[in-house]
Design a protein around this motif. Sequence first.
Motif, PDB file in Angstrom:
ATOM      1  N   LEU A 359      41.438 -48.748   3.296  1.00 47.80           N
ATOM      2  CA  LEU A 359      40.776 -49.577   2.058  1.00 47.80           C
ATOM      3  C   LEU A 359      40.760 -48.676   1.010  1.00 47.80           C
ATOM      4  CD1 LEU A 359      37.727 -51.122   3.876  1.00 47.80           C
ATOM      5  CD2 LEU A 359      39.705 -52.440   2.870  1.00 47.80           C
ATOM      6  N   ASP A 360      40.783 -49.180  -0.290  1.00 42.51           N
ATOM      7  CA  ASP A 360      40.633 -48.273  -1.498  1.00 42.51           C
ATOM      8  C   ASP A 360      39.339 -47.389  -1.555  1.00 42.51           C
ATOM      9  OD1 ASP A 360      43.094 -49.413  -2.295  1.00 42.51           O
ATOM     10  OD2 ASP A 360      42.343 -50.913  -3.616  1.00 42.51           O
ATOM     11  N   GLU A 361      39.348 -46.326  -2.260  1.00 42.01           N
ATOM     12  CA  GLU A 361      38.377 -45.444  -2.216  1.00 42.01           C
ATOM     13  C   GLU A 361      37.192 -46.182  -2.723  1.00 42.01           C
ATOM     14  OE1 GLU A 361      36.437 -41.871  -1.577  1.00 42.01           O
ATOM     15  OE2 GLU A 361      38.589 -42.512  -0.776  1.00 42.01           O
ATOM     16  N   ASP A 362      37.150 -47.104  -3.526  1.00 47.29           N
ATOM     17  CA  ASP A 362      35.811 -47.919  -3.967  1.00 47.29           C
ATOM     18  C   ASP A 362      35.097 -48.305  -2.811  1.00 47.29           C
ATOM     19  OD1 ASP A 362      36.336 -47.479  -6.659  1.00 47.29           O
ATOM     20  OD2 ASP A 362      37.722 -49.095  -7.049  1.00 47.29           O
ATOM     21  N   TYR A 363      36.099 -48.898  -1.892  1.00 51.71           N
ATOM     22  CA  TYR A 363      35.133 -49.530  -0.639  1.00 51.71           C
ATOM     23  C   TYR A 363      34.721 -48.595   0.154  1.00 51.71           C
ATOM     24  CZ  TYR A 363      37.799 -53.662  -2.234  1.00 51.71           C
ATOM     25  OH  TYR A 363      38.028 -54.663  -3.073  1.00 51.71           O
ATOM     26  N   ILE A 364      35.462 -47.309   0.352  1.00 54.49           N
ATOM     27  CA  ILE A 364      34.837 -46.125   1.099  1.00 54.49           C
ATOM     28  C   ILE A 364      33.734 -45.639   0.387  1.00 54.49           C
ATOM     29  CG2 ILE A 364      35.484 -44.070   1.782  1.00 54.49           C
ATOM     30  CD1 ILE A 364      37.248 -45.976   3.267  1.00 54.49           C
ATOM     31  N   GLU A 365      33.569 -45.649  -0.666  1.00 47.75           N
ATOM     32  CA  GLU A 365      32.383 -45.159  -1.174  1.00 47.75           C
ATOM     33  C   GLU A 365      31.016 -46.070  -1.023  1.00 47.75           C
ATOM     34  OE1 GLU A 365      31.854 -42.082  -2.647  1.00 47.75           O
ATOM     35  OE2 GLU A 365      33.918 -41.589  -1.957  1.00 47.75           O
ATOM     36  N   LEU A 366      31.345 -47.412  -0.950  1.00 45.36           N
ATOM     37  CA  LEU A 366      30.221 -48.317  -0.678  1.00 45.36           C
ATOM     38  C   LEU A 366      29.705 -48.094   0.767  1.00 45.36           C
ATOM     39  CD1 LEU A 366      31.420 -51.718  -2.118  1.00 45.36           C
ATOM     40  CD2 LEU A 366      29.459 -50.277  -2.994  1.00 45.36           C
ATOM     41  N   ILE A 367      30.955 -47.841   1.651  1.00 43.98           N
ATOM     42  CA  ILE A 367      30.664 -47.680   3.074  1.00 43.98           C
ATOM     43  C   ILE A 367      29.591 -46.587   3.301  1.00 43.98           C
ATOM     44  CG2 ILE A 367      31.727 -47.373   5.635  1.00 43.98           C
ATOM     45  CD1 ILE A 367      33.879 -49.406   4.236  1.00 43.98           C
ATOM     46  N   LYS A 368      30.302 -45.546   2.566  1.00 41.93           N
ATOM     47  CA  LYS A 368      29.358 -44.107   2.881  1.00 41.93           C
ATOM     48  C   LYS A 368      27.977 -44.290   2.266  1.00 41.93           C
ATOM     49  CE  LYS A 368      33.331 -40.876   1.883  1.00 41.93           C
ATOM     50  NZ  LYS A 368      33.534 -39.784   0.945  1.00 41.93           N
ATOM     51  N   ASP A 369      27.852 -44.977   1.248  1.00 43.16           N
ATOM     52  CA  ASP A 369      26.599 -45.143   0.719  1.00 43.16           C
ATOM     53  C   ASP A 369      25.582 -46.144   1.487  1.00 43.16           C
ATOM     54  OD1 ASP A 369      24.701 -44.415  -1.298  1.00 43.16           O
ATOM     55  OD2 ASP A 369      25.139 -46.213  -2.427  1.00 43.16           O
ATOM     56  N   GLU A 370      26.201 -47.193   1.873  1.00 43.16           N
ATOM     57  CA  GLU A 370      25.241 -48.032   2.746  1.00 43.16           C
ATOM     58  C   GLU A 370      25.204 -47.564   4.073  1.00 43.16           C
ATOM     59  OE1 GLU A 370      23.686 -52.108   3.346  1.00 43.16           O
ATOM     60  OE2 GLU A 370      24.272 -50.722   1.375  1.00 43.16           O
ATOM     61  N   VAL A 371      25.867 -46.790   4.744  1.00 46.38           N
ATOM     62  CA  VAL A 371      26.063 -46.249   6.119  1.00 46.38           C
ATOM     63  C   VAL A 371      25.043 -44.962   6.185  1.00 46.38           C
ATOM     64  CG1 VAL A 371      26.898 -45.888   8.278  1.00 46.38           C
ATOM     65  CG2 VAL A 371      27.921 -47.722   7.028  1.00 46.38           C
ATOM     66  N   ASN A 372      25.171 -44.237   4.931  1.00 45.02           N
ATOM     67  CA  ASN A 372      24.670 -42.967   4.831  1.00 45.02           C
ATOM     68  C   ASN A 372      25.461 -42.057   5.488  1.00 45.02           C
ATOM     69  OD1 ASN A 372      22.960 -41.009   3.778  1.00 45.02           O
ATOM     70  ND2 ASN A 372      21.164 -41.458   4.819  1.00 45.02           N
ATOM     71  N   VAL A 373      26.842 -41.873   5.260  1.00 40.42           N
ATOM     72  CA  VAL A 373      27.420 -40.941   6.053  1.00 40.42           C
ATOM     73  C   VAL A 373      28.223 -40.180   5.031  1.00 40.42           C
ATOM     74  CG1 VAL A 373      27.684 -41.990   8.329  1.00 40.42           C
ATOM     75  CG2 VAL A 373      29.455 -42.560   6.331  1.00 40.42           C
ATOM     76  N   LYS A 374      28.643 -38.698   5.270  1.00 41.80           N
ATOM     77  CA  LYS A 374      29.334 -38.037   4.495  1.00 41.80           C
ATOM     78  C   LYS A 374      30.774 -38.280   4.394  1.00 41.80           C
ATOM     79  CE  LYS A 374      25.745 -35.850   3.620  1.00 41.80           C
ATOM     80  NZ  LYS A 374      25.024 -35.851   2.273  1.00 41.80           N
TER      81      LYS A 374
END
Length: 452
Positions: A359-374
């Motif tokens: 997935l594009d980085e935009d979606y990766i950032e959403l996943i990181k923020d929502e799941v709270n992972v680095k």
Amino acid sequence: PHDEDFELDLHRPYIDEVELISEDGKQLKRIPEVIDGWVESGSMPFAEYHYPFENKKEFESHFPGDFIAEYIGQTRTWFYYMHAMAVMLFDDTSFRNVITTGNILAEDGTKMSKSKGNYTDPLINLDLFGADALRYYLMSSVVMQAEDVRFVNDEVRQVHNQVLNTVWNSFKFYEIYAEGEYNQEPTKSPHILDKWILVRLEELKKIMTEGMDAYDTVRATRPIKEFVSDFSTWYIRRSRERFKGDDKNDKAFAASTTKHVFHELAKLMAPIMPFVAEDIYLKIRKSTDPESVHLENWPKVERPFSLFSFFTSKLGDQKITRDMEEARRIVSLALEARSKANIKVRQPLQKLEVKSKPLDEDYIELIKDEVNVKEVVLDENLSEEIKLDTNLTAELMEEGRLRDTVRLIQDLRKEKGLLPQDKMTYSVPAELKELFARHAEEIKKTTNIELN
């Protein structure tokens, strides 16, 4: 003639003996022929204009009727007689479109009855849940497809909570945080959440327009609930930090996009939930807008001008929808894994690996923020569906304590009924003094507090 209570009986044959006197003194006597009373109802389309004796142009401009609605029992009476009269007199149909409703039954499936008292007074339901909830409940139910429906009070409550309250709470958040005028063009926003919610809005417009054009209220109304859920639980919630953050340009796009969605959503909701639609509309309307949402035109589905741009835009919209669905699926899997590991979401983790397409980085950032992972790794060749690194380092635990502290202070502000701009004095408890010594500025900035 009379009955035992000495009430006059004016049925035939007695009524035949009664003669009336017209205004000019002529005797009027009832004709002997008896015609089914439904013939009179079936003559409504032309009789209301006193056609063919007058109003010829007015009648012809309204006939056949565009739309009528009645319950299913009228298929053998009013609907039938209108067509029968129209065909005999004008060799044409009487109406072009019809909605036929079923019967509204009591919760136990029996017929509603005053003597049984097996239903709730409608005025009580209106007081409890409002007319909008009742309207949406009925217009989205199978009763609008000529099927019987059991009226369940708790289902009206669910509509009130899941649709109306959700819309209203989202709007109150917008009112609190979107201070000032923001005039950015939402379609120019670079943020993936803005792009996605605009695609979802166009999808809603399209399916509701198709449903309304087909006189299918169920098809037209049910998607509202899903859209409201997406808008509130994903777009608004994921945009909270954008509203509160320091990036003024991003905040402006978030506010402008949210306002645009509410403006269009109010118009889409207006025929079904007119009161909440009007309330929202009046709070965000521009001076150039009509005075009421009910004076607005129905929203148009935006379509690119050229054939090439139409197909490329369509493909782009579909990709945004699919990729966001995949991102949300990944989030759901990760949160489920957190729950199984008994690790709360406020506790940061280092790494999440998921079997998925890139997935594009935009979606990766959403996943990181929502799941709270680095870190998030997506690999279609992984042997496992999901792998969550649950190892807690000292740094991760420190960050988790920091998030817990921020949440504690935010809850205190909420209890006091403070607005985001209101300062609050906070006395640091002994067990948090070391944490504040290391992170005081960050905590104060996030929570708008002064230390006592």
